[in-house]
Design a protein around this motif. Structure first.
Motif, PDB file in Angstrom:
ATOM      1  N   GLN A 212       0.765  -1.150  -0.023  1.00 54.83           N
ATOM      2  CA  GLN A 212       0.067  -0.100   0.064  1.00 54.83           C
ATOM      3  C   GLN A 212       0.931   1.268   0.054  1.00 54.83           C
ATOM      4  O   GLN A 212       0.671   2.312  -0.601  1.00 54.83           O
ATOM      5  N   GLU A 213       1.924   1.102   0.722  1.00 57.18           N
ATOM      6  CA  GLU A 213       2.918   2.422   0.826  1.00 57.18           C
ATOM      7  C   GLU A 213       3.561   2.741  -0.561  1.00 57.18           C
ATOM      8  O   GLU A 213       3.544   3.937  -0.925  1.00 57.18           O
ATOM      9  N   ALA A 274       3.888 -14.698   0.404  1.00 62.12           N
ATOM     10  CA  ALA A 274       2.705 -14.769   1.331  1.00 62.12           C
ATOM     11  C   ALA A 274       2.696 -13.295   1.824  1.00 62.12           C
ATOM     12  O   ALA A 274       1.688 -12.870   2.209  1.00 62.12           O
ATOM     13  N   THR A 275       4.165 -12.632   1.923  1.00 64.52           N
ATOM     14  CA  THR A 275       3.958 -11.401   2.536  1.00 64.52           C
ATOM     15  C   THR A 275       3.345 -10.414   1.573  1.00 64.52           C
ATOM     16  O   THR A 275       2.542  -9.552   1.948  1.00 64.52           O
ATOM     17  N   ILE A 276       3.561 -10.369   0.355  1.00 66.00           N
ATOM     18  CA  ILE A 276       2.900  -9.506  -0.818  1.00 66.00           C
ATOM     19  C   ILE A 276       1.398  -9.806  -0.754  1.00 66.00           C
ATOM     20  O   ILE A 276       0.699  -8.932  -0.964  1.00 66.00           O
ATOM     21  N   ALA A 277       1.099 -11.298  -0.757  1.00 65.89           N
ATOM     22  CA  ALA A 277      -0.277 -11.449  -0.705  1.00 65.89           C
ATOM     23  C   ALA A 277      -1.011 -10.777   0.394  1.00 65.89           C
ATOM     24  O   ALA A 277      -2.208 -10.347   0.195  1.00 65.89           O
ATOM     25  N   GLN A 279      -0.273  -8.213   2.508  1.00 67.25           N
ATOM     26  CA  GLN A 279      -0.455  -6.900   2.307  1.00 67.25           C
ATOM     27  C   GLN A 279      -1.416  -6.422   1.456  1.00 67.25           C
ATOM     28  O   GLN A 279      -2.204  -5.535   1.753  1.00 67.25           O
ATOM     29  N   SER A 280      -1.321  -6.979   0.246  1.00 66.88           N
ATOM     30  CA  SER A 280      -2.410  -6.724  -0.644  1.00 66.88           C
ATOM     31  C   SER A 280      -3.861  -6.956  -0.343  1.00 66.88           C
ATOM     32  O   SER A 280      -4.774  -5.979  -0.415  1.00 66.88           O
ATOM     33  N   ASP A 281      -4.059  -8.171   0.384  1.00 67.55           N
ATOM     34  CA  ASP A 281      -5.378  -8.326   1.078  1.00 67.55           C
ATOM     35  C   ASP A 281      -5.762  -7.440   1.927  1.00 67.55           C
ATOM     36  O   ASP A 281      -6.801  -6.806   2.014  1.00 67.55           O
ATOM     37  N   GLY A 285      -8.425  -5.832  -0.001  1.00 69.08           N
ATOM     38  CA  GLY A 285      -9.253  -7.208   0.069  1.00 69.08           C
ATOM     39  C   GLY A 285     -10.850  -7.186   0.385  1.00 69.08           C
ATOM     40  O   GLY A 285     -11.735  -8.180   0.436  1.00 69.08           O
ATOM     41  N   MET A 286     -11.228  -5.685   0.851  1.00 70.22           N
ATOM     42  CA  MET A 286     -12.498  -5.782   1.255  1.00 70.22           C
ATOM     43  C   MET A 286     -13.505  -5.472   0.023  1.00 70.22           C
ATOM     44  O   MET A 286     -14.845  -5.377   0.055  1.00 70.22           O
ATOM     45  N   HIS A 287     -12.982  -5.339  -1.014  1.00 74.20           N
ATOM     46  CA  HIS A 287     -13.592  -5.230  -2.334  1.00 74.20           C
ATOM     47  C   HIS A 287     -13.669  -6.566  -3.117  1.00 74.20           C
ATOM     48  O   HIS A 287     -12.355  -6.991  -3.237  1.00 74.20           O
TER      49      HIS A 287
END
Length: 499
Positions: A212-213, A274-277, A279-281, A285-287
């Motif tokens: 996100q950053e 796993a870290t990237i996934a 963080q992306s969630d 991930g709410m959408h």
């Protein structure tokens, strides 16, 4: 190629293929789709739904009648009658070679064949073909139905005439073809994106920034600059009055500093993935994917609409595309009534999603928009086309009176009937009647006074002979029509007339 392609073929209907299909269809072209995926029809129709929603928001210009979408069971059936063929299958060279061999076997001799590949060179794709002169890369960007640029990459064997025809066709559907001078792996854009992507992976891998950053740095910072000026023009400004030479002299030495890791990439370990996934969630991930697509589309529409007002960058492409849509619609209107024996039927529309208010009914500003579009169609009908405007003459609306009679809801059809109430050498008075809804009822009326002007002097002026002749022809019929009793009357006086 003619302005309207009778049939296009799409081989592959995934994210990119679905975007191509939507752009073709919404620009009036029939599309044959071949995709063996069991959910292909559902996925393509979902993309098409989002695309239609976005395009209707992006332009008020009247779009052509949507083309016919046909899903077929073989490549042969898809390409047999197609003038333009777009391949969008997964990035596997062996698969693409097999697909192109099958396309070549069944396609028309003069059909153009484009590939959506993001990495392969056209020379690689043309291996073994008997007609490599008609194959080229046409690499778009997601969402294909909104973003205008498309990298057109020919090989040494591609016919220049084919590149020219393909570029002309892509332009008519609102795109900006960028013909790449030399073929190279990953073309232009993906090589730039790959550099940013690699650096982003390192920043996550080293714990310096989250997904996100990194995205925030782009979307709140240089991404806004890139959206309308790109890389080099942005840096030219950074050089101040001394320009690009000063910028390079000032910041060029920094290129030797060990800031980036572009020649290396972190190992994609399970831990990093796993870290990237995760963080992306956490980031989005709410959408759902469809919700994210609509959010993305709305933001792109807003940016391009803002740029259109300048016009600048992608907004200039949108303006040119809209001008073409209006010209086509008005040209069609100009032939709709060869003898104006009754009211002129020059404009149709429907109540679009962004036409309605919180009650679900069309807002009053959109009534004015529909009437304005009908006025434009009338002006084109009498000969006020681009050639006439280029002479420095036009007609402006100087007075409008709208009556709102009935409500109409989203999705319902609209049509306008127009009649001439009178004219002289400088003015024309017209009346629009808007019909629509399930019962095709009279929804509203609008009376306009139009004034002919010299646009260079900003003063009223005499009409050109072509406009006077056209108005005289219409008036010969319309003067016999009964004038509605409300025409020419002011807003009702509540004190004397009541409600």
């Amino acid at each position: 190629m003619s302005e309207k392609t009778s049939v296009t073929a799409a081989i592959g209907g995934g994210v990119i293929g679905g975007g191509w299909i939507a752009r073709f269809l919404l620009n009036g072209h029939d599309v044959n789709v071949y995709d063996p995926h069991p959910d292909a029809q559902r996925l393509v129709n979902e993309v098409l739904s989002n695309a239609e929603r976005a395009l209707r928001r992006m332009t008020m210009a009247p779009l052509p009648t949507k083309g016919k979408l046909t899903f077929v069971s073989s490549i042969a059936e898809a390409v047999r009658d197609a003038d333009y063929i777009q391949e969008s299958v997964p990035e596997r060279l062996d698969l693409k070679l097999k697909i192109f061999a099958e396309i070549e076997k069944h396609a028309q001799p003069d059909a153009m064949i484009g590939s959506s590949t993001s990495g392969f060179r056209p020379t690689q794709l043309a291996e073994g073909l008997k007609t490599p002169e008609r194959l080229f890369v046409a690499h778009p960007f997601n969402p294909v139905y909104l973003l205008p640029v498309v990298e057109v990459v020919p090989s040494a064997m591609t016919s220049p005439a084919v590149v020219e025809r393909a570029s002309a066709f892509l332009t008519t559907i609102g795109m900006k073809p960028l013909v790449v001078r030399k073929e190279i792996d990953a073309h232009i854009a993906d090589r730039l994106l790959e550099a940013v992507w690699r650096e982003g992976l390192w920043l996550v891998n080293d714990g310096i920034a989250t997904t996100q950053e990194i995205d925030d740095v782009i979307r709140f910072g240089f991404g806004l600059r890139w959206a309308q000026m790109g890389l080099f023009e942005t840096y030219r400004i950074a050089g101040g009055e001394a320009g690009m030479a000063h910028f390079i002299a000032q910041f060029g030495p920094a290129l030797k500093w060990p800031w980036t890791k572009l020649m290396d990439v972190p190992e994609m370990t399970d831990e990093l993935i796993a870290t990237i996934a995760s963080q992306s969630d956490a980031q989005s991930g709410m959408h759902s994917i469809r919700e994210l697509e609509r959010i993305r589309d709305d933001n792109l529409v807003a940016i391009m609409q803002a740029l259109k007002a300048k016009p600048w960058g992608a907004g200039e492409i949108l303006k040119s595309y809209e001008d073409g849509l209006y010209a086509k619609a008005h040209a069609h209107a100009a032939t709709a009534n060869t003898e104006p024996s009754g009211p002129l039927a020059l404009h149709t529309d429907r109540v679009r999603e962004d036409f309605v208010d919180y009650n679900g009914h069309m807002t009053e500003s959109r009534y004015l928009q529909v009437f304005g579009d009908a006025t434009d169609a009338f002006l084109h009908y009498i000969g006020m086309n681009t050639d006439y405007l280029a002479t420095g003459r036009s007609m402006y609306t100087v007075e409008t009176h709208i009556r709102h009679l009935r409500e109409v809801k989203m999705g319902e059809p609209l049509r306008v009937e127009t009649r001439l109430l009178g004219y002289d050498s400088k003015r024309a008075r017209i009346l629009h009647e808007l019909f629509g809804g399930p019962g095709d009822e009279l929804l509203a009326t609008a009376e306009h006074m139009l004034l002919h002007v010299d646009t260079k002097k900003s003063t009223a002026s005499e009409m050109g002979e072509e406009l006077r002749r056209a108005l005289a022809n219409i008036w010969a019929y319309h003067k016999t029509l009964e004038t509605p009793d409300y025409a020419g009357k002011p807003v009702r006086n509540i004190a004397t007339d009541g409600l």
